[in-house]
Enzyme design. Sequence first.
Site, PDB file in Angstrom:
ATOM      1  N   ASP A  49      53.155  40.628  21.867  1.00 29.48           N
ATOM      2  CA  ASP A  49      53.422  39.572  22.849  1.00 29.48           C
ATOM      3  C   ASP A  49      52.125  38.844  23.220  1.00 29.48           C
ATOM      4  OD1 ASP A  49      52.277  41.574  24.343  1.00 29.48           O
ATOM      5  OD2 ASP A  49      53.772  41.540  25.946  1.00 29.48           O
ATOM      6  N   SER A  50      50.991  39.297  22.665  1.00 32.06           N
ATOM      7  CA  SER A  50      49.746  38.530  22.788  1.00 32.06           C
ATOM      8  C   SER A  50      49.938  37.132  22.198  1.00 32.06           C
ATOM      9  CB  SER A  50      48.595  39.252  22.080  1.00 32.06           C
ATOM     10  OG  SER A  50      48.948  39.572  20.744  1.00 32.06           O
ATOM     11  N   ASP A  88      56.937  43.682  19.708  1.00 31.98           N
ATOM     12  CA  ASP A  88      56.794  44.000  21.130  1.00 31.98           C
ATOM     13  C   ASP A  88      58.029  43.574  21.916  1.00 31.98           C
ATOM     14  OD1 ASP A  88      54.456  45.278  21.944  1.00 31.98           O
ATOM     15  OD2 ASP A  88      53.290  43.417  22.040  1.00 31.98           O
ATOM     16  N   LYS A 118      57.775  48.031  20.145  1.00 36.05           N
ATOM     17  CA  LYS A 118      56.732  48.617  21.003  1.00 36.05           C
ATOM     18  C   LYS A 118      57.020  48.238  22.435  1.00 36.05           C
ATOM     19  CE  LYS A 118      52.253  47.134  21.153  1.00 36.05           C
ATOM     20  NZ  LYS A 118      52.126  46.694  22.558  1.00 36.05           N
ATOM     21  N   GLU A 120      55.354  48.885  26.652  1.00 38.97           N
ATOM     22  CA  GLU A 120      54.195  49.329  27.424  1.00 38.97           C
ATOM     23  C   GLU A 120      54.612  50.274  28.545  1.00 38.97           C
ATOM     24  OE1 GLU A 120      51.858  46.006  28.831  1.00 38.97           O
ATOM     25  OE2 GLU A 120      51.680  45.156  26.816  1.00 38.97           O
ATOM     26  N   GLU A 187      44.856  51.367  24.593  1.00 40.71           N
ATOM     27  CA  GLU A 187      44.077  50.126  24.740  1.00 40.71           C
ATOM     28  C   GLU A 187      43.002  50.267  25.815  1.00 40.71           C
ATOM     29  OE1 GLU A 187      46.245  46.439  24.886  1.00 40.71           O
ATOM     30  OE2 GLU A 187      44.448  45.290  25.437  1.00 40.71           O
TER      31      GLU A 187
HETATM   32  O1  KIV Z   1      50.399  42.200  22.083  1.00 42.88           O
HETATM   33  C1  KIV Z   1      49.544  42.722  21.353  1.00 42.88           C
HETATM   34  O2  KIV Z   1      48.925  42.070  20.497  1.00 42.88           O
HETATM   35  C2  KIV Z   1      49.262  44.140  21.536  1.00 42.88           C
HETATM   36  C3  KIV Z   1      48.066  44.691  20.840  1.00 42.88           C
HETATM   37  C4  KIV Z   1      46.860  44.225  21.534  1.00 42.88           C
HETATM   38  C5  KIV Z   1      48.127  46.155  20.706  1.00 42.88           C
HETATM   39  O3  KIV Z   1      49.952  44.808  22.236  1.00 42.88           O
END
Ligand code: KIV
Length: 273
Positions: A49-50, A88, A118, A120, A187
């Site tokens: 989600d970055s 994510d 994924k 968090e 992280e």
């Molecule tokens: O969103 C993302 O790119 C991430 C990585 C930094 C692990 O969660």
Amino acid sequence: MSVQSAARRLTAPDIRARKGGEPIVSLTSYHAHTARLIDPHVDFMLVGDSLGMVMHGMETTVPVTVEMMILQGQAVMRGSSRALVVVDLPFGSYEGSPQQAFATASRVLKETGAGAIKLEGGRRMAETVRFLADRGVPVMGHVGLTPQAINTLGSFKALGRDEASAALILDDARSIADAGAFAIVLEAISEPLARQITAEVAPPTIGIGGSSACDGQILVLEDMLGLSDRVPRFVKKFAEIGPAIGAAVEAYASEVRARSFPAAEHVYAPKKV
Ligand code: KIV
């Protein structure tokens, strides 16, 4: 008769089986073209989600939607054939209840074809991780600095650097490992803590600012290529693509202005009759 030539994609169990073995290599990818470039070299790619910050210029990942993740997840699946693709779950799409998480995760897996999701969070997400894992959703966990919690954390600084904070993060990692996460992203945490978590939990740990003690590493592709303006301490720039793009565009602009591009070789001649 057709010949079966497609290589099998790596799966979440393949990544899980790499605990303590050859380091796991991973990068983020949001597009078909970057997926195609990194596919031969990584074990998994994360549609992180970055993308909200990197692709869309958002201040944080909080505004990212499920629809954005699905669109880019589909692109990454089209561009890759070998690496596991992990997508994510964005902020607000899973924290409400295990049922909400299952509805979002199953939609993401069905609509993208990706092999895992994924999410968090540590202890607070353990029940959800178990609920998903028991229902056929491979879950990668993410503890330490969790950017979706920026509004409660207050900043993107490293965590686990004092005893109290390290104990909480260790407990977070243990909780989601016990709940069935197949791998855990660590992280921006201190090196001794990353080493301790890696030694104690059964699934592989994937470091991003977690040191070489982890079972594998991940970076945001644009950061390690030198395309991002500001990067955290844990990023090594393996290339400086940003200035190369600037130079190419400058050369293009000057050739267009001088009418030297397009040249004869870029122009279609009429068909000979
Ligand atoms: O969103 C993302 O790119 C991430 C990585 C930094 C692990 O969660």
